[in-house]
Design a protein around this motif. Sequence first.
Motif: not given
Length: 199
Positions: A183-188, A171-174, A178-180, A57-62
Amino acid sequence: MNYFLIFLFSIPGIIVATTIHEFTRAAVSTALGDTLPKNKGRLTLNPFNYFEPIGFLLMFYSGGFGWGKPVETSALYYKNRKRDTLLVALIPSVVNLVLGFIFLILQSKIFNNNMYLAMLFNYLCYYNVGLAVYNILPVAPMDCAKVLSVTIPANRYFQYLQYEKMIQLIFLLLLFVGLAGGFFSAIINVIIQIMSMIL
Protein backbone atom coordinates in the motif's frame (compact mmCIF):
# COMPACT_ATOMS: atom_id res chain seq x y z
CA MET A 1 18.57 -7.24 -11.06
CA ASN A 2 19.80 -9.52 -8.27
CA TYR A 3 19.28 -8.79 -4.59
CA PHE A 4 22.94 -7.99 -4.02
CA LEU A 5 22.85 -5.08 -6.49
CA ILE A 6 19.53 -3.86 -5.08
CA PHE A 7 21.01 -3.91 -1.58
CA LEU A 8 24.21 -2.25 -2.78
CA PHE A 9 22.38 0.64 -4.43
CA SER A 10 19.94 0.93 -1.55
CA ILE A 11 22.68 1.58 1.02
CA PRO A 12 23.44 5.20 -0.06
CA GLY A 13 19.73 5.95 -0.37
CA ILE A 14 18.94 4.75 3.16
CA ILE A 15 21.99 6.40 4.71
CA VAL A 16 21.39 9.76 3.02
CA ALA A 17 17.65 9.77 3.78
CA THR A 18 18.05 8.94 7.49
CA THR A 19 21.08 11.20 7.98
CA ILE A 20 19.39 14.22 6.39
CA HIS A 21 16.16 13.53 8.27
CA GLU A 22 17.77 13.39 11.70
CA PHE A 23 20.25 16.20 11.02
CA THR A 24 17.37 18.43 9.91
CA ARG A 25 15.55 17.62 13.14
CA ALA A 26 18.66 18.58 15.13
CA ALA A 27 19.19 21.78 13.11
CA VAL A 28 15.57 22.94 13.35
CA SER A 29 15.35 22.24 17.07
CA THR A 30 18.66 24.05 17.62
CA ALA A 31 17.42 27.06 15.61
CA LEU A 32 14.38 27.17 17.89
CA GLY A 33 16.56 27.44 20.98
CA ASP A 34 17.13 23.79 21.93
CA THR A 35 20.69 23.13 23.14
CA LEU A 36 20.30 19.35 23.56
CA PRO A 37 21.21 18.21 20.00
CA LYS A 38 24.46 20.21 20.01
CA ASN A 39 25.35 19.11 23.54
CA LYS A 40 24.79 15.48 22.51
CA GLY A 41 27.01 15.89 19.44
CA ARG A 42 24.13 15.35 17.00
CA LEU A 43 24.39 18.62 15.08
CA THR A 44 26.49 16.95 12.39
CA LEU A 45 26.14 15.37 8.94
CA ASN A 46 28.36 12.44 9.93
CA PRO A 47 26.23 9.39 8.90
CA PHE A 48 27.82 7.20 11.59
CA ASN A 49 26.07 9.37 14.19
CA TYR A 50 22.69 8.40 12.72
CA PHE A 51 23.19 4.74 11.83
CA GLU A 52 20.78 2.38 13.58
CA PRO A 53 21.09 -1.26 12.41
CA ILE A 54 17.50 -2.41 13.00
CA GLY A 55 16.02 0.72 11.44
CA PHE A 56 18.42 0.37 8.49
CA LEU A 57 17.56 -3.28 7.76
CA LEU A 58 13.85 -2.69 8.22
CA MET A 59 14.01 0.25 5.84
CA PHE A 60 15.64 -1.93 3.19
CA TYR A 61 13.12 -4.73 3.70
CA SER A 62 10.06 -2.46 3.68
CA GLY A 63 11.20 0.03 1.07
CA GLY A 64 10.95 3.06 3.31
CA PHE A 65 9.69 2.24 6.79
CA GLY A 66 12.68 2.52 9.08
CA TRP A 67 14.69 5.02 11.02
CA GLY A 68 18.09 6.39 11.86
CA LYS A 69 19.35 6.85 15.39
CA PRO A 70 16.86 9.42 16.74
CA VAL A 71 18.03 12.87 17.75
CA GLU A 72 16.99 13.84 21.26
CA THR A 73 15.23 17.20 21.45
CA SER A 74 13.67 19.13 24.31
CA ALA A 75 10.52 21.23 23.92
CA LEU A 76 11.40 23.00 27.18
CA TYR A 77 13.55 25.41 25.18
CA TYR A 78 10.85 26.36 22.66
CA LYS A 79 9.11 29.72 22.89
CA ASN A 80 5.93 28.27 21.38
CA ARG A 81 5.82 24.61 22.37
CA LYS A 82 2.98 23.50 20.09
CA ARG A 83 4.16 25.34 16.97
CA ASP A 84 7.85 24.50 17.42
CA THR A 85 7.19 20.83 18.19
CA LEU A 86 5.23 20.63 14.93
CA LEU A 87 8.05 22.31 13.01
CA VAL A 88 10.66 19.92 14.42
CA ALA A 89 8.44 16.95 13.54
CA LEU A 90 7.36 18.03 10.05
CA ILE A 91 10.30 19.89 8.46
CA PRO A 92 12.59 16.80 8.25
CA SER A 93 10.04 15.03 6.04
CA VAL A 94 9.60 18.14 3.89
CA VAL A 95 13.37 18.24 3.39
CA ASN A 96 13.34 14.54 2.44
CA LEU A 97 10.67 15.24 -0.20
CA VAL A 98 12.63 18.17 -1.63
CA LEU A 99 15.81 16.09 -1.67
CA GLY A 100 13.94 13.25 -3.36
CA PHE A 101 12.82 15.66 -6.07
CA ILE A 102 16.39 16.89 -6.58
CA PHE A 103 17.67 13.31 -6.91
CA LEU A 104 14.89 12.58 -9.42
CA ILE A 105 16.02 15.56 -11.50
CA LEU A 106 19.61 14.31 -11.40
CA GLN A 107 18.50 10.82 -12.38
CA SER A 108 16.25 11.79 -15.27
CA LYS A 109 18.02 14.87 -16.65
CA ILE A 110 21.73 14.35 -16.03
CA PHE A 111 22.60 10.71 -15.33
CA ASN A 112 19.92 8.95 -17.39
CA ASN A 113 22.54 7.70 -19.90
CA ASN A 114 24.54 5.90 -17.23
CA MET A 115 22.63 2.86 -15.95
CA TYR A 116 24.44 2.57 -12.64
CA LEU A 117 24.33 6.27 -11.76
CA ALA A 118 20.66 6.36 -12.78
CA MET A 119 19.98 3.42 -10.45
CA LEU A 120 21.90 5.10 -7.63
CA PHE A 121 19.88 8.32 -7.91
CA ASN A 122 16.69 6.32 -8.33
CA TYR A 123 17.20 4.72 -4.91
CA LEU A 124 18.31 8.03 -3.41
CA CYS A 125 15.03 9.51 -4.59
CA TYR A 126 12.91 6.53 -3.54
CA TYR A 127 14.16 6.26 0.04
CA ASN A 128 13.91 9.99 0.68
CA VAL A 129 10.32 10.04 -0.55
CA GLY A 130 9.62 6.77 1.25
CA LEU A 131 10.87 8.05 4.59
CA ALA A 132 8.68 11.15 4.25
CA VAL A 133 5.61 9.07 3.39
CA TYR A 134 6.04 6.62 6.25
CA ASN A 135 6.44 9.48 8.70
CA ILE A 136 2.75 10.31 8.29
CA LEU A 137 2.03 7.15 10.29
CA PRO A 138 1.13 7.56 13.97
CA VAL A 139 3.47 4.68 14.75
CA ALA A 140 6.54 5.15 16.97
CA PRO A 141 9.23 6.18 16.23
CA MET A 142 7.80 7.96 13.16
CA ASP A 143 7.28 11.73 13.42
CA CYS A 144 3.49 11.68 13.30
CA ALA A 145 3.51 10.14 16.79
CA LYS A 146 5.10 13.39 18.01
CA VAL A 147 2.59 15.47 16.04
CA LEU A 148 -0.23 13.79 17.96
CA SER A 149 1.24 15.00 21.25
CA VAL A 150 0.43 18.61 20.38
CA THR A 151 -2.57 18.27 18.05
CA ILE A 152 -5.01 16.11 20.01
CA PRO A 153 -6.41 16.57 23.53
CA ALA A 154 -4.07 15.43 26.30
CA ASN A 155 -6.43 12.67 27.52
CA ARG A 156 -6.67 11.23 23.98
CA TYR A 157 -2.89 11.33 23.63
CA PHE A 158 -2.39 9.46 26.90
CA GLN A 159 -4.88 6.85 25.68
CA TYR A 160 -2.84 6.53 22.52
CA LEU A 161 0.35 6.03 24.56
CA GLN A 162 -1.28 3.09 26.35
CA TYR A 163 -1.72 1.33 23.01
CA GLU A 164 1.44 2.62 21.31
CA LYS A 165 3.40 -0.64 21.53
CA MET A 166 0.40 -2.67 20.35
CA ILE A 167 -0.12 -0.33 17.37
CA GLN A 168 3.57 -0.65 16.52
CA LEU A 169 3.50 -4.45 16.68
CA ILE A 170 0.33 -4.67 14.57
CA PHE A 171 1.82 -2.42 11.91
CA LEU A 172 5.10 -4.37 11.84
CA LEU A 173 3.10 -7.59 11.46
CA LEU A 174 1.15 -6.10 8.53
CA LEU A 175 4.45 -4.94 7.06
CA PHE A 176 6.10 -8.34 7.27
CA VAL A 177 3.15 -10.17 5.70
CA GLY A 178 3.18 -7.64 2.85
CA LEU A 179 -0.16 -5.90 3.47
CA ALA A 180 1.17 -2.51 4.56
CA GLY A 181 4.30 -2.42 2.40
CA GLY A 182 2.44 -2.78 -0.90
CA PHE A 183 0.00 0.00 0.00
CA PHE A 184 2.69 2.47 0.99
CA SER A 185 4.94 1.53 -1.93
CA ALA A 186 2.06 2.46 -4.23
CA ILE A 187 1.77 5.87 -2.52
CA ILE A 188 5.52 6.44 -2.82
CA ASN A 189 5.47 5.57 -6.52
CA VAL A 190 2.49 7.86 -7.16
CA ILE A 191 4.34 10.77 -5.52
CA ILE A 192 7.44 10.06 -7.62
CA GLN A 193 5.28 9.92 -10.76
CA ILE A 194 3.74 13.30 -9.87
CA MET A 195 7.25 14.69 -9.36
CA SER A 196 8.23 13.30 -12.77
CA MET A 197 5.30 15.11 -14.39
CA ILE A 198 6.60 18.41 -12.96
CA LEU A 199 10.01 17.97 -14.61
